[in-house]
Design a protein around this motif. Structure first.
Motif, short mmCIF file in Angstrom:
data_model
loop_
_atom_site.label_atom_id
_atom_site.label_comp_id
_atom_site.label_asym_id
_atom_site.label_seq_id
_atom_site.Cartn_x
_atom_site.Cartn_y
_atom_site.Cartn_z
N THR A 11 0.81 -1.23 0.00
CA THR A 11 0.00 0.00 0.00
C THR A 11 0.85 1.28 0.00
N LEU A 12 2.18 1.14 0.05
CA LEU A 12 3.02 2.34 0.11
C LEU A 12 2.96 3.10 -1.22
N PRO A 13 2.90 4.43 -1.17
CA PRO A 13 2.89 5.23 -2.42
C PRO A 13 4.31 5.32 -2.99
N LEU A 14 4.55 4.68 -4.11
CA LEU A 14 5.89 4.59 -4.68
C LEU A 14 5.91 4.98 -6.15
N ASP A 15 7.06 5.44 -6.60
CA ASP A 15 7.29 5.65 -8.03
C ASP A 15 7.70 4.33 -8.69
N GLY A 16 8.33 3.47 -7.89
CA GLY A 16 8.71 2.15 -8.37
C GLY A 16 7.73 1.10 -7.89
N HIS A 17 8.25 -0.09 -7.54
CA HIS A 17 7.35 -1.15 -7.12
C HIS A 17 8.09 -2.19 -6.29
N PHE A 18 7.32 -3.04 -5.61
CA PHE A 18 7.85 -4.17 -4.87
C PHE A 18 7.64 -5.45 -5.66
N LEU B 197 12.52 -4.26 -3.29
CA LEU B 197 12.07 -2.95 -3.75
C LEU B 197 12.85 -2.55 -4.99
N HIS B 198 12.11 -2.18 -6.04
CA HIS B 198 12.70 -1.62 -7.26
C HIS B 198 12.38 -0.13 -7.24
N PRO B 199 13.22 0.69 -6.63
CA PRO B 199 12.86 2.10 -6.43
C PRO B 199 12.87 2.88 -7.73
N GLY B 200 11.86 3.73 -7.88
CA GLY B 200 11.83 4.65 -9.01
C GLY B 200 12.40 6.00 -8.65
N SER B 201 12.70 6.19 -7.35
CA SER B 201 13.23 7.46 -6.87
C SER B 201 13.85 7.24 -5.51
N VAL B 202 14.63 8.21 -5.07
CA VAL B 202 15.20 8.17 -3.72
C VAL B 202 14.08 8.20 -2.68
N ALA B 203 13.00 8.92 -3.00
CA ALA B 203 11.87 8.99 -2.08
C ALA B 203 11.29 7.61 -1.80
#
Length: 526
Positions: free
Chosen positions: A36-43, A67-73
């Motif tokens: 449910t976390l708001p992400l630019d990337g995905h799990f 985690l495949h981060p789409g941003s540092v955030a």
């Protein structure tokens, strides 16, 4: 939301019937909350096998999510989420670069692995000028940094021998190679870092701003934060390299010449040494693809020495400077005591030299010899005890090269910042020694690990003063001994920047030990 509540109620009832455990309920909650976390990337929650492997091929600890981060955030959001779960959660977070840890240091058993290379989409920016630098993502490969900066005629000053590693990964250790004697390790050539701490805060730090975190993270084995961006100092890049190898028959001349070269004002640009244990009498690999200075003398060169020493050096130049380079190389070589018939050299482009190990990798991959176990042992040894160490280890413990190169070369303490987290000897000159073994065959792993243990045991008994580089310890007493008088400061930094011991669990320095969760506490899940 109604469906999620019904799932929890079902789990709660099953828990009361003994069909599932509290751990099952918590794991289910963890996975649901991450989704449910708001992400630019995905799990990713399935097919996690790659995150449970590394270059060492000696450990496998599967995570529950990647985690495949789409941003540092995304990284900050994830770490902050784990932090807010509190002390009752066993969840940990490991930043994984190119997966070149040796003993599971980039893994997170039952935790979250962050695939840092997903951040490579973040734009790299080169800033030429009087003090040039590049801002690169912590997940960027050094080979890509080099290719980018070369477009501006620039390059980082200090390297590792292998460039297909991430920026954040090497800066979390130190980053050493044959340029270290001159420029220091890679951590001595960083102007600024962006870090996500164990609380989920994004912090910009430098020698002037948040300096304690800056120095803690450099060589900090990922314990204090995840390096998401680094500002790396650059210098003008040469076009060509004269690459030289020579042999020595005795250790004293070999080390004295190396120490003379690293202390000279005018010297080579790269200096490394190798130990060759010549049990078979075959001396070909050390000079593969090189040309002899004197073909006739080289063809007659034979020796019955069982242990030899190879000195490898380079001189950078541009094509219009070739004559000057030749004179400088000749003057430097005339001061050395190598075996004359063993002088070999070749001229290659700067990038060909720096990316030399990748060329070897491609050959090994083609033979199926790259993705094998690598029980490496990397040591830092004071100059005052290197001869005692060499006499026992190369003369008695090791019987062959053990399926891999043995590196041995000196660096200078004055090129290192002793305020970082790296532990080095308290001598101006100390040696980096690497036993880079590949375990091939059914008993090779056990054999190599046994040799490693013999080397460490001898070093301890003989008071060599050895420290491990890329350290591999499993107990708190071992880590305390490693850091010595600096342990208290290291521990205090951990309490400040990662108080719940969320980060880098694979290093096995600080183990997250969640408090027991009573049945009544499960009500918070509902």
């Amino acid at each position: 939301m109604r469906q999620l509540l019904l799932q929890y109620l079902k789990l709660f009832l099953l828990l009361g019937l003994g069909a599932v455990t509290a751990e099952h309920v918590l794991k289910h909650d963890v996975l649901a909350s991450l989704g449910t976390l708001p992400l630019d990337g995905h799990f990713s929650f399935h097919d996690l096998s790659a995150a449970a492997m590394d270059f060492g091929n000696l450990s496998s600890f599967p995570p529950v999510a990647v985690l495949h981060p789409g941003s540092v955030a995304d990284i900050a959001t994830t770490v902050r989420h784990v932090f807010l779960m509190g002390e009752h959660s066993a969840l940990t977070v490991a930043a994984r670069g190119h997966g070149h840890s040796l003993y599971g240091q980039s893994q997170a058993a039952g935790g979250i692995v962050i695939r840092m290379e997903s951040l490579r989409s973040v734009k790299m920016q080169v800033h030429p000028g009087a003090s040039p630098y590049v801002d690169a993502s912590g997940g960027e490969l050094w080979i890509n940094v080099l290719n980018k900066t070369l477009k501006y005629g620039l390059a980082p000053k200090s390297w590792t021998d292998y460039l297909h590693l991430t920026v954040g990964g090497t800066l979390s250790n130190a980053g050493v190679s044959g340029q270290t004697f001159r420029h220091g390790p890679q951590i001595s050539n960083v102007n600024e870092l962006e870090i996500v701490t164990g609380r989920g805060d994004i912090v910009t730090c430098s020698p002037e701003q948040n300096s304690d975190l800056f120095r803690a993270a450099l060589g900090g084995l990922g314990q204090f934060g995840i390096i998401t961006r680094a500002r790396i100092a650059l210098e003008p890049a040469p076009q060509m390299v004269r690459w030289i190898r020579v042999l020595y028959l005795d250790f004293m001349s070999f080390t004295e010449d190396q120490e003379m070269l690293i202390s000279a004002e005018k010297t080579f640009d790269y200096i490394e040494g190798f130990v060759i244990i010549n049990r078979t009498g075959i001396l070909n690999n050390w000079r593969s693809s090189f040309n002899p200075q004197d073909p006739e003398r080289a063809s007659r060169f034979e020796t019955d020495r069982k242990v030899l020493f190879c000195l490898e050096m380079t001189k950078n130049f541009n094509p219009e400077e070739a004559d000057i380079m030749e004179q400088e190389v000749h003057a430097l070589l005339s001061q050395l005591r190598y075996t004359p018939a063993s002088l070999f050299h070749t001229d290659v482009t700067y990038i060909e030299f720096l990316d030399r190990v990748h060329s070897s990798e491609m050959k090994l991959r083609a033979k199926g010899l790259w993705e094998v176990p690598h029980p490496w042992l990397n040591l830092i040894i004071p100059r005052s005890t290197i001869h005692t160490f060499a006499e026992q280890v190369f003369g008695k413990i090791l019987e062959d090269n053990n399926n891999g190169p043995i590196l041995l070369y000196p660096v200078k303490k004055s090129r290192w910042d002793n305020r970082t987290s790296v532990v080095i000897p308290d001598e101006e000159v100390f040696y980096l020694v690497g036993f880079l073994s590949s375990a091939i065959g059914p008993h090779s792993i056990e054999h190599t690990l046994n040799l490693n243990n013999q080397i460490i045991e001898f070093s301890n008994k003989a008071s060599i003063g050895v420290k491990q580089y890329l350290p591999n310890y499993t107990t708190e007493p071992e880590w305390k001994a490693h850091y010595g008088a600096r342990w208290d400061a290291f521990q205090q930094r951990k309490n400040t920047y990662d108080p719940l011991a969320i980060l880098a669990p694979g290093q096995k320095i600080f183990q997250k030990k969640p408090a027991s969760l009573p049945l009544s506490s499960l009500q918070y899940l509902l």
